[in-house]
Every structure is written in structure tokens, then in C-alpha cells.
Design an enzyme around this catalytic site. Structure first.
Site, short mmCIF file in Angstrom:
data_model
loop_
_atom_site.label_atom_id
_atom_site.label_comp_id
_atom_site.label_asym_id
_atom_site.label_seq_id
_atom_site.Cartn_x
_atom_site.Cartn_y
_atom_site.Cartn_z
N ASP A 85 -1.02 2.79 0.60
CA ASP A 85 0.20 3.60 0.50
C ASP A 85 0.02 5.04 0.99
O ASP A 85 0.90 5.60 1.63
CB ASP A 85 0.74 3.60 -0.95
CG ASP A 85 1.29 2.23 -1.34
OD1 ASP A 85 1.49 1.40 -0.43
OD2 ASP A 85 1.51 2.00 -2.54
N THR A 103 -5.44 -2.24 -3.36
CA THR A 103 -5.38 -3.70 -3.39
C THR A 103 -6.68 -4.37 -2.96
O THR A 103 -7.06 -5.40 -3.51
CB THR A 103 -4.23 -4.16 -2.44
OG1 THR A 103 -3.04 -3.57 -2.92
CG2 THR A 103 -4.06 -5.65 -2.43
N1 ASP Z 1 -0.29 0.41 -4.17
C1 ASP Z 1 -1.50 0.08 -3.47
C2 ASP Z 1 -2.21 1.39 -3.14
O1 ASP Z 1 -1.85 2.06 -2.23
C3 ASP Z 1 -1.18 -0.68 -2.25
C4 ASP Z 1 -2.35 -1.06 -1.40
O2 ASP Z 1 -3.50 -0.85 -1.71
O3 ASP Z 1 -2.11 -1.58 -0.32
O4 ASP Z 1 -3.14 1.72 -3.83
#
Ligand code: ASP
Length: 352
Positions: free
Chosen positions: A99, A22
């Protein structure tokens, strides 16, 4: 990246490595979806970085990924990149999706032995291009920590860490505990290594230091991933337990137990544990609790596991234990050395 100072003023040099997640996303006004932005333009997004007298270079992983797609080969690529650039920078900041950040930070902590420079993982809950983003603060604090040195010129935090929500945590002690809060990670059994308030307060008595600052670290890139995880729960069946503990592709199994390391005392359960142990499977007891340690001497149900050949994982997290096993199994073909390694505090991952 262009800064308003000349080379003689540069106090530290930092390499930013963007793997995905993100933090590096921006809303595409046409598509109305989050898209990764060109990371070489990071100064445009975070102009505050230009106020430090640091040289900051950035590089982007060959394919930017959501961290749900992280694989051990991504960790190998990351370790290779840090090894290749080790002498050119004072510290490394890895931008990573939240994640699986705790898994990646744990893995890198074991893969790099004798670290003398900071490797700080960070990310964000909101993209950097969003007004209320936590990404800027996380990134700026990470860069400052990665650049900090003592009066001898030694890094203040020569460890693999996660910096998130104003807290600096040892990477292999950290868990993602919230999918929403800006304080998304917790290090339940290890004090914070630093806290960022008005100033950054370092907890130097907890921070690990290398035995020899002048020795280059050893990069262990061989990982053996033949590890499974069995999470115990009321109602678990013999079929499920046998499939996981005795699977032909498995060399080691993390058994996520209750409380201080307790498991069902039923005969069928202990028989399967003994069967797996007899097959040469390495079995590691990790508690499902968010904090506290396994102590198999405390209750009869834990004691029986110990007698059946299960090793204590002490207060290691599941993420830390998985990474430790990948590393130990990759390094040693014999069970004796792996079991010895499990009992040792190799990178600050257990309290011992
Ligand atoms: N789905 C994203 C990831 O882990 C969530 C994030 O970056 O916070 O890449």
C-alpha cells in the site's frame, strides 16, 4: 539460515528485512486469519532461495506493521539498519506491504546519497503461504537482482528499487496502480531498470551509478514532514484552498494540478496562491496525470501559477515529491536551498 554449500562458494550476501505486509503472512488454521509468520523460517516457505550460492540473513522489524501504518520514523529505522549493516552485505531486500511501498522506496532513495549497493523493495498481493502467491517469484527475483554484480564486483543495480510482477522499477518513479493485479506498480515516466523473464534483462543505460564506488554513502535521516497535499478538483472552495495552502503548520504544499500543470484561473484562487507564497510557503506543482510532465509555460493557467511563485515538479510522482520535500526540508532551513533542490534531479526522480 542453513544452505547446502560451504562459505568458499558464497557469491553474494543479502540481508532480508521484513517490515510487514501481506508477503510475510500465513493463514492461521485455528484463527482463520492472516498472521505474520516467523521470518527466520523463510527458507521453509521459499526453499528455492537455498539453490542460490548466496548467504541470506533475515531480520524482522521490531513490530511488524501493515504498511498503512508506516511513518517517517519507520524510514529512519530502516535507513539506520541499512547504514549499520552496510559493510556486511552486498545487497538489501526490504519486504514491505504494497500500500505505501512507493512512499517508502521514494523516502529511502533520498535518505541515502551515493548508494553503491542495491536496496530492493518487494512484497506481494497474495500471502506467501497461499498456493497461487506472487510473493515467491517477487522475493526470488529481488534476491537475485540484489546479489547481481558485474565483472568488477560492482552491483548491477546500485539504486533503491521496487521489484514487483517481473519488473524492476526505480523506487521514486513508482506508483501502486492496482489493488488486484500481480503487476501492481507502474513506472510511467521512467523505463524499467530490468525485466525478469527466462533471464533477468538489465537496462544498464537507465541504471544510475555512484560517482565513487569506494565512498561510503551518506545517510540523511533528518526529515521535516511539514508538507501538505492539495488535490484540485472542479468545485473546490476558497476555504479548502486557504486552509491547506496557508496552514500555520505547513512549510510546503504539493498542488496536484490538472494535465500539464494547470489550475483554475479564477482570481480568488490565484490570490490565495500568492498569499501563501508571500507567507514563505514552498509550493510545488505535480500533475494528477499518471504519466507526463508539468510544463507551466504551455497554457495561460499554468503560467499564472508560475508567476504566483509555484515551482515545477516536472514529471515527479506525488510519492516522490513528498519524500523529496521531507528530505530537503529536513536538510535545509532556508527556502532558497530547498527550491534549488526541487529543480535538481537528485536521485533520478525527474527527467531533466
Ligand atoms: N495492507 C497491506 C500492506 O500494505 C497490503 C499488502 O501488503 O499488499 O501492508
Amino acid at each position: 539460515m542453513k544452505f547446502n554449500f560451504d562459505d568458499s562458494m558464497v557469491k553474494s550476501s543479502i540481508l532480508l528485512i521484513y517490515t510487514g505486509g501481506t508477503i510475510g503472512m500465513k493463514m492461521d488454521p485455528v484463527e482463520q486469519t492472516l498472521q505474520p509468520f516467523d521470518f527466520s523460517q523463510i527458507l521453509e516457505e521459499v526453499p528455492e532461495l537455498g539453490k542460490f550460492a548466496y548467504r541470506i540473513d533475515s531480520c524482522t522489524f521490531e513490530s511488524v506493521i501493515d504498511s498503512a501504518d508506516i511513518e517517517p520514523r519507520s524510514w529512519q529505522a530502516l535507513a539506520s539498519l541499512i547504514e549499520e549493516k552496510y559493510d556486511s552485505y552486498d545487497g538489501f531486500v526490504v519486504l514491505h506491504g504494497t500500500d505505501t511501498m512507493a512512499y517508502s522506496a521514494s523516502a529511502l532513495s533520498f535518505m541515502i546519497e551515493g548508494l553503491t549497493k542495491p536496496v530492493i523493495f518487494t512484497g506481494s498481493q497474495l500471502p506467501i503461504g497461499v498456493a497461487r502467491t506472487d510473493g515467491k517469484e517477487n522475493l526470488i527475483s529481488s534476491v537475485e537482482i540484489a546479489a547481481s554484480k558485474d565483472s568488477d564486483g560492482h552491483a548491477l543495480v546500485p539504486e533503491v528499487c521496487i521489484c514487483f510482477g517481473n519488473a524492476l522499477m526505480r523506487g521514486n518513479r513508482t506508483r501502486k496502480t492496482s489493488s488486484e493485479n500481480f503487476r501492481a506498480f507502474k513506472s510511467a515516466d521512467c523505463p524499467l531498470l530490468a525485466e525478469a523473464g527466462i533471464s533477468i534483462r538489465y537496462n544498464s543505460s537507465v541504471i544510475r551509478k555512484p560517482d565513487d564506488w569506494d565512498r561510503k554513502p551518506v545517510f540523511h535521516k533528518e526529515l521535516d514532514t511539514r508538507v501538505s497535499i492539495l488535490k484540485l478538483h472542479p468545485g473546490i472552495t476558497p476555504q479548502v484552498v486557504r486552509n491547506i495552502l496557508c496552514g500555520p503548520e505547513t512549510r510546503a504544499v504539493i498542488i496536484e494540478t490538472y494535465g500539464a500543470g494547470n489550475a483554475p484561473s479564477k482570481k480568488w484562487f490565484l490570490d490565495i496562491v500568492k498569499e501563501a507564497s508571500g507567507m514563505g510557503k514552498i509550493l510545488l506543482n505535480i500533475t494528477q496525470c499518471i504519466a507526463g510532465s508539468v510544463n507551466m509555460d504551455l497554457y495561460a493557467t499554468g503560467k499564472k501559477l508560475e508567476e504566483a511563485g509555484v515551482q515545477s515538479g516536472y514529471d515527479c510522482t506525488t510519492e516522490g515529491a513528498l519524500a523529496k520535500l521531507f528530505y530537503l526540508l529536513g536538510r535545509y532551513t532556508g527556502n532558497r536551498e530547498v527550491i534549488e533542490g526541487i529543480g535538481e534531479n537528485l536521485r533520478g526522480e525527474i527527467t531533466k
